[in-house]
Design a protein around this motif. Sequence first.
Motif, PDB file in Angstrom:
ATOM      1  N   UNK A  51     -10.223  -6.866  17.084  1.00 22.19           N
ATOM      2  CA  UNK A  51      -9.030  -7.241  17.106  1.00 22.19           C
ATOM      3  C   UNK A  51      -9.809  -7.937  15.382  1.00 22.19           C
ATOM      4  N   UNK A  52     -10.005  -8.763  15.673  1.00 22.54           N
ATOM      5  CA  UNK A  52     -10.488  -9.727  14.615  1.00 22.54           C
ATOM      6  C   UNK A  52     -10.675  -9.115  12.906  1.00 22.54           C
ATOM      7  N   UNK A  53     -11.613  -8.248  13.350  1.00 19.62           N
ATOM      8  CA  UNK A  53     -11.621  -7.294  12.558  1.00 19.62           C
ATOM      9  C   UNK A  53     -10.392  -6.673  11.789  1.00 19.62           C
ATOM     10  N   UNK A  54      -9.914  -6.717  12.270  1.00 21.06           N
ATOM     11  CA  UNK A  54      -8.401  -5.725  12.316  1.00 21.06           C
ATOM     12  C   UNK A  54      -7.569  -6.739  11.381  1.00 21.06           C
ATOM     13  N   UNK A  55      -8.148  -7.126  12.109  1.00 21.26           N
ATOM     14  CA  UNK A  55      -6.817  -8.819  11.475  1.00 21.26           C
ATOM     15  C   UNK A  55      -7.330  -8.699   9.901  1.00 21.26           C
ATOM     16  N   UNK A  56      -8.580  -9.134  10.198  1.00 23.06           N
ATOM     17  CA  UNK A  56      -9.526  -9.459   8.389  1.00 23.06           C
ATOM     18  C   UNK A  56      -9.140  -7.959   6.905  1.00 23.06           C
ATOM     19  N   UNK A  57      -8.517  -6.921   7.778  1.00 22.91           N
ATOM     20  CA  UNK A  57      -7.839  -6.201   6.540  1.00 22.91           C
ATOM     21  C   UNK A  57      -6.971  -6.454   6.113  1.00 22.91           C
ATOM     22  N   UNK A  58      -6.245  -7.956   6.746  1.00 22.76           N
ATOM     23  CA  UNK A  58      -4.943  -8.162   6.012  1.00 22.76           C
ATOM     24  C   UNK A  58      -5.084  -8.800   4.709  1.00 22.76           C
ATOM     25  N   UNK A  59      -6.291  -9.798   4.820  1.00 24.63           N
ATOM     26  CA  UNK A  59      -7.004 -10.427   3.691  1.00 24.63           C
ATOM     27  C   UNK A  59      -6.852  -9.392   2.004  1.00 24.63           C
ATOM     28  N   UNK A  68     -10.973  -5.944  -2.825  1.00 22.72           N
ATOM     29  CA  UNK A  68     -10.152  -4.930  -1.613  1.00 22.72           C
ATOM     30  C   UNK A  68     -12.007  -4.077  -1.162  1.00 22.72           C
ATOM     31  N   UNK A  69     -13.041  -3.178  -2.215  1.00 24.21           N
ATOM     32  CA  UNK A  69     -14.081  -3.108  -1.431  1.00 24.21           C
ATOM     33  C   UNK A  69     -14.431  -4.346  -0.065  1.00 24.21           C
ATOM     34  N   UNK A  70     -14.757  -5.465  -0.767  1.00 30.65           N
ATOM     35  CA  UNK A  70     -15.567  -6.423   0.305  1.00 30.65           C
ATOM     36  C   UNK A  70     -15.330  -6.735   1.316  1.00 30.65           C
ATOM     37  N   UNK A  71     -13.529  -6.596   1.306  1.00 33.40           N
ATOM     38  CA  UNK A  71     -12.708  -6.867   2.884  1.00 33.40           C
ATOM     39  C   UNK A  71     -12.702  -5.773   3.329  1.00 33.40           C
ATOM     40  N   UNK A  72     -13.334  -4.122   3.220  1.00 38.33           N
ATOM     41  CA  UNK A  72     -13.644  -2.784   3.548  1.00 38.33           C
ATOM     42  C   UNK A  72     -14.700  -2.751   4.090  1.00 38.33           C
ATOM     43  N   UNK A  73     -16.139  -2.885   3.229  1.00 38.97           N
ATOM     44  CA  UNK A  73     -17.426  -3.056   4.021  1.00 38.97           C
ATOM     45  C   UNK A  73     -17.720  -3.970   5.564  1.00 38.97           C
ATOM     46  N   UNK A  74     -16.563  -5.538   4.528  1.00 40.67           N
ATOM     47  CA  UNK A  74     -16.665  -6.281   5.898  1.00 40.67           C
ATOM     48  C   UNK A  74     -16.491  -5.689   7.654  1.00 40.67           C
TER      49      UNK A  74
END
Length: 91
Positions: A51-59, A68-74
Motif C-alpha cells: 500500500x505504501x508503494x502504491x501511494x508512492x506512485x502518486x509522487x 517519473x522514472x525514479x518513482x517507477x523504479x523505486x
Amino acid sequence: MSEPVWDGQAEGTTVAEAIAERPGADEAAGRAPEPAPLGVAVQATGHPEVDALLTRLGDADILPTGDHIEVYEDVHRGLRDALTALDDNRS
C-alpha cells in the motif's frame, strides 16, 4: 482605469492569467501542455508495504515528467522485494 474582465476570469486574476489557465491555452500558444495528475484511485491491498508503494506512485503527479522514472523504479524495486519476501517465507 480598471482592467477588462474576461469571461471565466477568477476574481483576483488578470485577464492574461485567466486566458493562460483556460483548457487548451498551452496548445494554442504552441507550448507543450503542463503535466496534470491522472487522479487514479488506488485501493488498499491489505499489505502495508505494498500500500505504501502504491501511494508512492502518486509522487509522480507532482514531479516533472523526467523525474517519473525514479518513482517507477523505486516502486518496482519495492514490489519486487515484497514478492521475493513472500517466496522466502514459503521455504
